[in-house]
Design an enzyme around this catalytic site. Structure first.
Site, mmCIF file in Angstrom:
data_model
loop_
_atom_site.group_PDB
_atom_site.id
_atom_site.type_symbol
_atom_site.label_atom_id
_atom_site.label_comp_id
_atom_site.label_asym_id
_atom_site.label_seq_id
_atom_site.Cartn_x
_atom_site.Cartn_y
_atom_site.Cartn_z
ATOM 1 N N GLY A 157 90.297 -48.622 37.607
ATOM 2 C CA GLY A 157 90.393 -49.148 36.553
ATOM 3 C C GLY A 157 90.793 -48.657 35.429
ATOM 4 O O GLY A 157 91.719 -48.899 34.633
ATOM 5 N N ASP A 158 90.345 -47.453 35.110
ATOM 6 C CA ASP A 158 90.512 -46.528 34.151
ATOM 7 C C ASP A 158 91.919 -45.929 34.377
ATOM 8 O O ASP A 158 92.712 -46.171 33.385
ATOM 9 C CB ASP A 158 89.900 -45.139 34.100
ATOM 10 C CG ASP A 158 88.431 -45.558 33.646
ATOM 11 O OD1 ASP A 158 87.890 -46.019 32.681
ATOM 12 O OD2 ASP A 158 87.434 -44.893 34.427
ATOM 13 N N SER A 159 92.520 -45.716 35.317
ATOM 14 C CA SER A 159 93.905 -44.992 35.558
ATOM 15 C C SER A 159 94.913 -46.357 35.255
ATOM 16 O O SER A 159 95.845 -46.149 34.449
ATOM 17 C CB SER A 159 93.887 -44.639 36.798
ATOM 18 O OG SER A 159 93.156 -43.584 37.136
ATOM 19 N N GLY B 103 94.902 -46.752 31.619
ATOM 20 C CA GLY B 103 96.013 -45.865 31.172
ATOM 21 C C GLY B 103 97.339 -46.035 31.048
ATOM 22 O O GLY B 103 98.281 -45.963 30.285
#
Length: 412
Positions: free
Chosen positions: A183-185, A188
């Site tokens: 999710g973070d990647s 980004g």
């Protein structure tokens, strides 16, 4: 004090720097993964990215993951190609410097809580007044327009909300998160794309009034699973877990299989012709797989025949025969496999660069690959505050004496 309009020249590049984003100035009031990864992706392509960290403590990501001789490895990659400055945003003097950095920048990336940014006057409305063409990427757990705008959020919560975890895993097992900060990647990556879109508008619209990109941690993955909502809306189908297959795939075989030498291989077929190639591999009459309807009827049979065939052959034998019959397949790569693979080597996907703490280290090269204005890995992650003098002196015009006073006061 004099804010310059020029990048801070500490990289080993001269005035003919041809990296595609050379000259783009970015400030990050962000930490950990989602926001900073957007900055790293743009730094790889030449953007001048200033990563703002708390004095003494720094970004929590500095201490994440495994370490070698006390040096944390993940950080060396995640903050590469950036500059590190320290700044105490809890003080008014620190926030003055922060606003000056925002005046210098083309882009600000932040992932603090909304109410914190508003209290510090580092929110878009405040910064847009002093830099009318500023682009701000604001990453939050649940989005600035939601009632949960000030609630803390992490990438795994975004993954769960997006629907991707619900369809990952086997039917008789629990939902499964992927083995990295998915999710973070993706946030980004979506953030970097959004900034590029806003920059296009800025460069083509003389009346550009700045842009505020409001990105929640579930947005990117939710968008990428583009069929799940329309399936439910039109068919009443709630997609569920199907193991290594794909709920929406029109193919007879998509799965992973174990070889006789205990390796794993993935086989995929996305067109009628590719399914027939798989049938030929295991000796099935290809005319029985001529249409999509015929393939659906024989799907389970073909999958089991492929499983048994692969189980009787080594990985090398499987790949050789599948290549001959144009069956689309690949070993399941480990990192060791990646570093030995000729395709990775031919495309120079892995680079080796010197790090002051670890010596020579390997990491992923810059993606995407550009032919004429390529990016470059020119440094691993900087030490905490390593570039404070260069940034505050070069970008904000502070004298060495003023910088020394800021440091003594604990502002930087």
């Amino acid at each position: 004090m004099s804010i310059t309009d020029k990048p801070i020249t500490t990289e080993p590049f001269g005035p003919t720097d041809l990296r595609v984003l050379s000259g783009l100035k970015i400030v990050e009031f962000a930490h950990v993964i989602a926001g900073p990864l957007a900055g790293t992706l743009m730094a790889d392509l030449g953007a001048d990215v200033v990563h703002v960290e708390d004095p003494g403590r720094g970004d929590p990501q500095r201490n994440a993951g495994p370490a070698k001789d006390g040096t944390h490895l993940w950080w060396k990659v995640s903050a590469r190609n950036k500059k590190s400055v320290t700044l105490n945003l809890r003080t008014e003097e620190g926030r003055v410097l922060a606003r000056e950095l925002a005046m210098w920048a083309d882009v600000v990336i932040c992932n603090f809580r909304v109410e914190t940014l508003e209290k510090w006057e580092l929110d878009f409305v405040s910064l847009n007044k002093i830099n009318p063409k500023l682009i701000m990427l604001q990453v939050t757990g649940f989005g600035n327009t939601s009632s949960k705008r000030n609630s803390p959020g992490f990438g795994k919560v975004g993954e769960a909300m997006s629907g991707v975890v619900n369809i990952t895993g086997f039917p008789d097992g629990p939902p499964v998160h992927t083995g990295f900060s998915h999710g973070d990647s993706v946030t980004g990556l979506m953030g970097a794309f959004s900034v590029m879109a806003a920059l296009y508008r800025k460069n083509t619209d003389p009346d550009f009034r700045g842009e505020w990109i409001d990105l929640a941690l579930y947005d990117g993955l939710f968008r990428l699973i583009e069929w799940q909502v329309i399936f439910y809306d039109q068919l009443g189908e709630n997609p569920t877990r199907v193991g290594n297959e794909l709920s929406a795939a029109p193919a007879a075989v998509i799965n992973t299989f174990k070889t006789s030498d205990d390796r794993w291989i993935t086989v995929t077929s996305g067109t009628p012709r590719s399914v027939q190639n798989v049938a030929a591999l295991v000796g099935e009459p290809i005319e029985e797989y001529a249409t999509a309807a015929m393939q659906v009827v024989r799907k389970a049979r073909l999958d089991e025949m492929v499983r048994q065939w692969i189980l009787q052959h080594t990985l090398e034998e499987c790949i050789a025969e599948m290549t001959r019959l144009e069956v689309v397949a690949s070993p399941i790569f480990t990192v060791e496999d990646i570093l030995a693979d000729p395709t990775y080597r031919e495309r120079e996907n892995v680079v080796e660069i010197e790090d002051p703490d670890l010596g020579m280290v390997k990491m992923q090269n810059v993606f995407p690959r550009l032919a004429n204005y390529a990016g470059k890995v020119w440094r691993t992650a900087p030490a905490l505050g390593e570039d404070s003098d260069a940034v505050y002196g070069g970008a904000l015009g502070r004298t060495p004496e003023q910088i020394a006073e800021l440091r003594a006061a604990g502002t930087i």
